[in-house]
Enzyme design. Structure first.
Site, PDB file in Angstrom:
ATOM      1  N   GLY A  18       0.820  -1.195   0.000  1.00 61.73           N
ATOM      2  CA  GLY A  18       0.000   0.000   0.000  1.00 61.73           C
ATOM      3  C   GLY A  18       0.857   1.248   0.000  1.00 61.73           C
ATOM      4  O   GLY A  18       2.039   1.205   0.336  1.00 61.73           O
ATOM      5  N   MET A  21      -1.903   6.621  -1.709  1.00 66.37           N
ATOM      6  CA  MET A  21      -3.170   6.766  -2.415  1.00 66.37           C
ATOM      7  C   MET A  21      -3.992   5.496  -2.489  1.00 66.37           C
ATOM      8  O   MET A  21      -5.196   5.546  -2.655  1.00 66.37           O
ATOM      9  CB  MET A  21      -2.901   7.251  -3.844  1.00 66.37           C
ATOM     10  CG  MET A  21      -2.340   8.650  -3.917  1.00 66.37           C
ATOM     11  SD  MET A  21      -2.120   9.149  -5.620  1.00 66.37           S
ATOM     12  CE  MET A  21      -0.914   7.963  -6.167  1.00 66.37           C
ATOM     13  N   ASP A 133       7.237   8.396 -10.749  1.00 69.25           N
ATOM     14  CA  ASP A 133       7.479   7.878  -9.391  1.00 69.25           C
ATOM     15  C   ASP A 133       8.343   6.614  -9.449  1.00 69.25           C
ATOM     16  O   ASP A 133       8.048   5.607  -8.805  1.00 69.25           O
ATOM     17  CB  ASP A 133       6.151   7.576  -8.694  1.00 69.25           C
ATOM     18  CG  ASP A 133       6.331   7.425  -7.171  1.00 69.25           C
ATOM     19  OD1 ASP A 133       7.383   7.862  -6.652  1.00 69.25           O
ATOM     20  OD2 ASP A 133       5.430   6.871  -6.516  1.00 69.25           O
TER      21      ASP A 133
END
Length: 699
Positions: A18, A21, A133
């Site tokens: 996780g 977001m 990212d």
């Protein structure tokens, strides 16, 4: 979410990761019978329509990518307020776990990984998708060594309102490009800068820029130089360092022109002719803007200014009073206007004073919001209150594998200046999501292994401990479990012990054949087996004496047999009814009178060929009875040896036995008397015959 059938198709098995977001779960696609990864949007974003729209569009764009080094996106969907993306499930580890476990990596392994990442980025850039990212957490390494880049396009879905709410920039600040840190539009070369940092971290086991807060790290990307890789790890070839130096240039125009160009450089950097190439150099150009501090602009009125504006009125009034001293008295009509002017001035002064007082009250000072992520809730609350701020109650609580229980996962307005007394919203960890242990007692072991394996609990990682014991239960049946049914546990750290049946205890089957029935019963009882009367079968036998075991079933000697097992035996009832016996009385003397001779007798009959009757030492003439058994249409014989020398052999047939007597005598004198070779008919003493049979039985 665990156990939920998302979209009626994806059965959520366990949470595997996780981020800020979304949460990622391992799921089973029941339609196509395969495991998939499902990324579920966090609840705080589900009401941002612009975010959801961009989220879907970017996820659909990423789904258009088809490359062996890109995690495939299978599906995008929504169920009520749950927005999700279904992706390829990669069995393995992410690059961050590998770096934490065994960095610095060897140059050839790091370059091999970087080549595949660059190949994936090249494919994405050609399809006009920028990752934004790139970091080790988003790079998966399969068990076959294949590199898979994930999370394409998700970072682009962030809106300005999201940034304001979270107080942070989407992405990982340690892997920011300088232009990303400045907040300007980022392009393909930003991904190459991030890839350079990933390669730097793989080879040095450290990040190029560290700081006390995300802002300080971002400023270092803009303003400071990093420690060169070969200073940290001298084993890095110069050619590989050159790739990192070029990819991490602050001026984007000095970086690689494309991911394909970087990939080609990585492909060749470990060639022997390049390993010791000269260090790359660049023209010193500072393209970054200076950091300027802009003064705050406020709409407040200073008291000095107000008094300056009031001064002309007061001066005029004083001058008028001075003029009045030397002038003639004016009519009384002037007093009323002077009173009005005075009252007006007083009212104006009160208004100005009240306005200044109100501004002073409204001008609340600003304070720096402390960074409390990963700190205990009590400490975080104290830090925020000490700064003149307030924690919004109740705090939001979420399960987290990474953040310990009652520690802060995230906060709003981090690293910003806000008005004193502002509310700070905290998201606090409830620890890992706990599961409730089922009752597996009485169930097959494989059932427990399969269900716990879906939660990531396996024997391989030593979370399942199995103790096997003998019991009356079916083999592989669970007898006991620890923890007990209904107890909560953390799938990441739990150890579950099972006591499992391996069936009843086994013994080595004894050999019953050739033993008397009573001896066989004793052996069966000693080995805790069962022999019932109904399982004892009698049959005639030439080979075995009456009441001796002929065979055993169903287990052979030395077989592993469960205690308590039933067996059956076949026992001899003696020779068949049509069998006949004949008794040879062998009268034999030593070779020399008064000396010892060894006598050996061998017989052949229905029980077998050349059966040893036995050996005897004699010093005088003795008689030895030998009994043979004949079946119809067969013959029997006895052979006599003295002092290992063949003396004689005598045979008799079934027909001869039927017509004659059942006894015959053979006489063998010493060497000085020649045997006639003919049998001597006569009667044998009953006691001698009995003695011979007993001796024969002993043999």
């Amino acid at each position: 979410m665990i156990g939920h059938d998302l979209g009626g198709r994806y059965e959520i098995l366990t949470r595997i990761g996780g981020g800020g977001m979304a949460l990622v779960y391992k799921a089973h696609d029941v339609l196509l019978n395969r495991n998939v990864a499902v990324k579920v949007l966090r609840q705080q974003f589900v009401h941002d329509e612009e975010f959801i729209r961009r989220f879907r569009r970017e996820a659909q764009s990423a789904a258009a990518l088809s490359h062996p080094n890109v995690v495939s996106i299978y599906d995008v969907g929504q169920e009520d307020d749950t927005h999700y993306i279904v992706m390829e499930y990669v069995e393995g580890h992410n690059l961050n776990e590998i770096i934490q476990e065994r960095a610095p990596l060897q140059a050839d392994e790091a370059v091999r990984i970087a080549v595949q990442i660059a190949d994936a980025l090249d494919h994405a850039h050609q399809n006009h998708i920028i990752h934004r990212d790139i970091k080790p957490h988003n790079i998966l390494i399969g068990k076959n060594g294949r590199v898979k880049v994930t999370d394409f396009g998700i970072a682009r879905a962030v809106t300005s309102s999201t940034i304001t709410q979270t107080g942070s920039v989407i992405g990982s600040v340690h892997y920011f490009s300088p232009e990303h840190a400045k907040g300007v539009n980022t392009g393909e070369k930003s991904d190459l800068y991030s890839l350079g940092i990933v390669l730097y971290q793989m080879l040095t086991a450290k990040l190029p820029f560290l700081g006390e807060s995300p802002i300080s790290v971002a400023l270092k990307h803009l303003q400071e130089d990093f420690e060169e890789p070969r200073i940290v790890n001298p084993h890095i070839p110069q050619s590989v360092e050159n790739v990192i130096l070029k990819a991490m240039r602050k001026n984007m125009h000095e970086r690689y022109a494309s991911a394909h160009e970087m990939q080609l450089d990585l492909d060749s950097c470990l060639r022997p002719d390049r390993l010791n190439e000269p260090k790359i150099t660049f023209t010193a150009v500072n393209d970054m803007e200076e950091t300027r501090v802009m003064p705050a602009i406020r709409g407040e009125v200073r008291p000095e200014a107000a008094s300056e504006r009031a001064e002309p009125v007061a001066t005029t009034h004083a001058a008028a009073e001075r003029d009045d001293l030397g002038a003639k008295p004016e009519p009384k009509g002037w007093k009323k206007p002077l009173t009005v002017v005075g009252v007006t001035l007083v009212v104006l002064a009160l208004i100005i004073w009240g306005f200044l007082w109100l501004i002073d009250k409204l001008d609340v000072p600003e304070v720096e919001v402390p960074f409390v992520v990963e700190k205990p809730l009590d400490e975080a609350r104290r830090m925020i209150e000490d700064a003149g701020l307030k924690v919004e109650d109740p705090v939001i609580r979420e399960h987290s594998k990474e953040i310990p229980l009652d520690h802060v996962i995230s906060q709003t307005k981090a690293n910003l200046r806000v008005k004193q007394g502002s509310l700070i919203e905290l998201t606090v960890s409830d620890g890992p999501e706990l599961e409730v242990l089922k009752d597996y007692v009485g169930k097959p072991l494989q059932t427990a292994i399969d269900e716990l394996g879906a939660l990531g609990i396996t024997e391989q990682n030593k979370q399942i401990i199995i103790e096997r014991v003998f019991s009356e239960e079916t083999p592989d049946t669970i007898l006991q479990q620890t923890p007990n049914e209904g107890e909560e546990f953390n799938p990441e750290s739990v150890e579950i012990s099972f006591m499992v049946s391996k069936g009843r205890e086994t013994v080595e089957m004894p050999n019953l054949i050739g033993n008397s029935l009573s001896e066989a019963r004793d052996l069966v009882k000693a080995f805790e087996l069962v022999l019932e009367d109904a399982d004892i079968l009698y049959e005639p036998s030439y080979l075995h004496q009456k009441d001796y075991v002929i065979s055993q079933d169903p287990f052979e000697p030395k077989d592993k047999v469960t205690k308590g097992s039933k067996i059956s035996v076949r026992v001899s009832s003696g020779p068949p009814e049509d069998a006949k016996e004949h008794h040879f009385n062998i009268v034999i003397s030593p070779a020399e009178a008064g000396k010892t001779s060894e006598i050996r007798i061998v017989y052949s009959d229905a029980r077998g060929e050349d059966v040893e009757w036995g050996k005897r030492q004699i010093t005088s003439t003795q008689t030895f009875p030998v009994t043979v058994v004949l079946a119809p249409d067969t013959e029997a014989s006895v052979t006599v040896y003295r002092d290992k020398q063949f003396i004689d052999r005598k045979s008799i047939t079934y027909e001869e036995l039927a017509q004659g007597t059942n006894t015959s005598t053979l006489t063998f004198p010493g060497d000085d008397v020649q045997p006639t070779g003919e049998p001597v008919q006569g009667e044998v003493d009953e006691s001698d015959e009995q003695t011979g049979e007993e001796e024969q039985q002993q043999q």
